[in-house]
Design a protein around this motif. Sequence first.
Motif, short mmCIF file in Angstrom:
data_model
loop_
_atom_site.label_atom_id
_atom_site.label_comp_id
_atom_site.label_asym_id
_atom_site.label_seq_id
_atom_site.Cartn_x
_atom_site.Cartn_y
_atom_site.Cartn_z
N VAL A 39 19.51 49.64 -25.58
CA VAL A 39 20.79 49.78 -24.87
C VAL A 39 20.84 48.81 -23.70
CG1 VAL A 39 22.24 51.33 -23.52
CG2 VAL A 39 21.16 52.14 -25.62
N ALA A 40 19.73 48.63 -23.00
CA ALA A 40 19.69 47.67 -21.90
C ALA A 40 20.01 46.26 -22.39
CB ALA A 40 18.33 47.71 -21.22
N VAL A 41 19.49 45.90 -23.56
CA VAL A 41 19.80 44.58 -24.14
C VAL A 41 21.30 44.47 -24.42
CG1 VAL A 41 19.47 43.11 -26.16
CG2 VAL A 41 17.50 44.24 -25.11
N LEU A 42 21.88 45.52 -24.97
CA LEU A 42 23.33 45.52 -25.22
C LEU A 42 24.12 45.33 -23.93
CD1 LEU A 42 24.00 48.43 -27.76
CD2 LEU A 42 24.48 46.01 -28.10
N LEU A 43 23.73 46.06 -22.92
CA LEU A 43 24.45 45.96 -21.64
C LEU A 43 24.33 44.56 -21.04
CD1 LEU A 43 23.46 49.41 -20.11
CD2 LEU A 43 25.70 48.75 -21.00
N ARG A 44 23.15 43.99 -21.17
CA ARG A 44 22.97 42.63 -20.64
C ARG A 44 23.83 41.64 -21.42
NH1 ARG A 44 17.90 42.71 -20.92
NH2 ARG A 44 17.56 43.60 -18.85
N GLU A 45 23.93 41.83 -22.73
CA GLU A 45 24.79 40.96 -23.55
C GLU A 45 26.26 41.13 -23.17
OE1 GLU A 45 22.02 41.00 -27.61
OE2 GLU A 45 23.80 42.26 -27.45
N GLN A 46 26.66 42.35 -22.88
CA GLN A 46 28.05 42.65 -22.55
C GLN A 46 28.43 42.18 -21.15
OE1 GLN A 46 28.06 47.01 -23.38
NE2 GLN A 46 30.07 46.57 -24.25
N ARG A 47 27.57 42.48 -20.18
CA ARG A 47 27.95 42.37 -18.79
C ARG A 47 27.14 41.35 -17.99
NH1 ARG A 47 26.94 45.88 -15.62
NH2 ARG A 47 28.90 46.22 -14.52
N GLY A 48 26.07 40.84 -18.60
CA GLY A 48 25.21 39.91 -17.89
C GLY A 48 24.11 40.57 -17.10
N GLN A 49 24.21 41.91 -16.89
CA GLN A 49 23.17 42.65 -16.18
C GLN A 49 23.25 44.12 -16.56
OE1 GLN A 49 23.87 42.20 -12.00
NE2 GLN A 49 25.61 43.60 -11.97
N VAL A 50 22.16 44.83 -16.30
CA VAL A 50 22.10 46.26 -16.63
C VAL A 50 22.60 47.11 -15.46
CG1 VAL A 50 20.53 48.15 -17.24
CG2 VAL A 50 20.17 45.86 -18.20
N ARG A 51 22.16 46.80 -14.27
CA ARG A 51 22.55 47.58 -13.09
C ARG A 51 24.07 47.55 -12.91
NH1 ARG A 51 20.11 49.80 -8.85
NH2 ARG A 51 18.08 49.06 -9.63
N GLY A 52 24.61 48.73 -12.64
CA GLY A 52 26.05 48.84 -12.43
C GLY A 52 26.83 49.16 -13.69
N ALA A 53 26.16 49.16 -14.85
CA ALA A 53 26.83 49.52 -16.10
C ALA A 53 26.98 51.04 -16.19
CB ALA A 53 26.04 48.99 -17.29
N SER A 54 27.68 51.50 -17.23
CA SER A 54 27.87 52.93 -17.42
C SER A 54 27.57 53.30 -18.86
CB SER A 54 29.29 53.36 -17.05
OG SER A 54 30.23 52.64 -17.83
N VAL A 55 26.93 54.45 -19.02
CA VAL A 55 26.57 54.96 -20.35
C VAL A 55 26.94 56.43 -20.42
CG1 VAL A 55 24.63 55.55 -21.88
CG2 VAL A 55 24.70 53.31 -20.77
N ALA A 56 27.57 56.82 -21.53
CA ALA A 56 27.88 58.23 -21.78
C ALA A 56 26.96 58.73 -22.89
CB ALA A 56 29.33 58.40 -22.19
N VAL A 57 26.30 59.83 -22.64
CA VAL A 57 25.41 60.45 -23.61
C VAL A 57 26.08 61.72 -24.12
CG1 VAL A 57 23.15 61.53 -24.00
CG2 VAL A 57 23.36 59.55 -22.46
N ILE A 58 26.32 61.80 -25.42
CA ILE A 58 26.84 63.03 -26.01
C ILE A 58 25.65 63.71 -26.67
CG2 ILE A 58 28.56 64.06 -27.54
CD1 ILE A 58 30.12 61.45 -27.34
N ALA A 59 25.16 64.78 -26.06
CA ALA A 59 23.87 65.35 -26.42
C ALA A 59 24.00 66.73 -27.03
CB ALA A 59 22.95 65.41 -25.20
N GLY A 60 23.37 66.90 -28.20
CA GLY A 60 23.27 68.21 -28.81
C GLY A 60 22.06 68.97 -28.28
N SER A 61 21.75 70.08 -28.92
CA SER A 61 20.73 70.98 -28.39
C SER A 61 19.31 70.65 -28.85
CB SER A 61 21.04 72.42 -28.82
OG SER A 61 21.05 72.53 -30.23
N GLY A 62 19.16 69.81 -29.88
CA GLY A 62 17.86 69.60 -30.46
C GLY A 62 17.14 68.38 -29.94
N SER A 63 16.14 67.95 -30.74
CA SER A 63 15.34 66.79 -30.35
C SER A 63 16.16 65.52 -30.29
CB SER A 63 14.18 66.62 -31.33
OG SER A 63 13.31 67.73 -31.28
N ASN A 64 17.18 65.42 -31.14
CA ASN A 64 18.03 64.24 -31.10
C ASN A 64 18.71 64.12 -29.74
OD1 ASN A 64 21.05 63.04 -32.06
ND2 ASN A 64 19.26 62.04 -32.95
N GLY A 65 19.22 65.25 -29.23
CA GLY A 65 19.78 65.26 -27.89
C GLY A 65 18.73 64.95 -26.84
#
Length: 533
Positions: A39-65
């Motif tokens: 995800v950090a690589v994606l953010l760097r590709e999108q924005r040029g840097q990781v810091r200051g970006a935003s990520v939303a996590v949609i988390a279920g109850s199990g290990s995947n979450g």
Amino acid sequence: MGVVILAYTAADVRAAEEPLLGAGLPLMDRAAHALATRVAVLLREQRGQVRGASVAVIAGSGSNGGDALHAGALLALRGVAVTAVLTSPRAHPGGLAALRAARGHVLPLADQEPEGEARDGAGVWAGEAVAAAYSADVILDGVLGIGATGAVRGPAGEVLTLLAELLADERAGGQVVSPVVVAVDTPSGIDVDTGAIPRADRPESVAARGPVLPADLTVTFGAAKAGLLLPPASRDTGRLEVVDIGLDLTGVRPAAARLESGDVAALWPVPPTDAHKYSRGVLGVVAGTPAYPGAAVLTVRAAIRSGVGMVRYQGSPGVSATVLSSCPEVVAGDGRVQAWTLGPGVDPDDGAQAERVHAALAAVLAQEQPAVVDAGALSLIPVRLAPWVVLTPHAGELAALLSAQGEDVDRAQVEAEPLRWARRAHELTAATVLLKGSTTVVVGAGGSVYAQADGPAWLATAGAGDVLAGLLGALLAGRAEDVVADPSLVAALAAAAALVHGRAAHRANPGGPVWATAVADAIPGTVAELLRA
């Protein structure tokens, strides 16, 4: 260049995890670190840097979450604004604690929408959760993993549905500012083993899609899961990346496979220095009628350009003349052949061509000759065939073939569960089955399954199937003795043909419209490029 992707059932992956978990190895930490890094690589590709970006996590109850929440915590420590939408009151405790310790923001999802303006403060409603997720640079879908079965239900399903609709509307309008969706291990709501997408309102049915958020990227852990390669879920997987977390699947039979560029050279019949036209394979073609002469031209054109030693064409005098005027290399009439392509452009009610198909099928079974059976010939097959016969229907043709064999199935059902019905056709006929589609499914001897998604959407064009039939026929003719000796090879060759067909479409006109003749003409260069790789 890439080599074959092997995919496994959820049960096999869980069994491979057990000894590592029993030894106390931190598999969740490994998965979360790999996910956060990607995800950090994606953010760097999108924005040029990781810091200051935003990520939303949609988390279920199990290990995947838990994987998603731990990854969110790692990103938050790198200066990313992370908001987690919890779809269950039983969120993974370690992941939730890590995210809170990293100063991530947590939004519990309320159980139901409010009546009027009433709300009890227990959590945000689906619409609010969607708004929070949609404003992020990246969305992590961590609702359901390989331990879940069935559709995403309740408020979580509503959130995924609303997000999917928003993204589809925006992208249909040509917008490119929407968030990137990353599926954590698998897109939530797919059948991890078959690629089907069960409905939430009718769990026994897969005739319509359940809630699924299509991913731009799926980061899967340990090994690819079969459902990620198989349609219709393969359309929701996006780009697939497999993260090594130390699983040992040695000796475990893959549930599905996908050939890559590097696999073609080992399968393609490259002639030795002492080759001659007969040793390179002679393909008999029964295709076309006066109403559809173009199908015959496309079939033989593709076969010639695929490198077969000779093509013998059988058809009416008028169609034969049309074929010869386009492809003077073709020999018209009867003669010794090593493989057949039967059916493109054949009207089963054309008595003469139907009789030629019947005669060729009799030779296929009596003399153990490989064959491609396509289009009009599919309704002319005997009850039982052989694994060196490849049936190449699209979904509607497969439904008709199965219905003729007594199965109660229609086109929509085949499209909803392609693997199930391709496998059933293989069981009933003993033939290898290549079910055409945006992801082509091949089921062959010994239970082998391939899923190829190599062509552009532009390849859905008239005559493309005729080109594939000629290409595959040439491949079988070049390896006729091999496939009869080892029927399990047939499915791999069919998958290789689908790969070359798709790559030829890309080569014919990169990024734009293609037509069948251009695809056929692009085959020689495509094969040469793949052999060099």
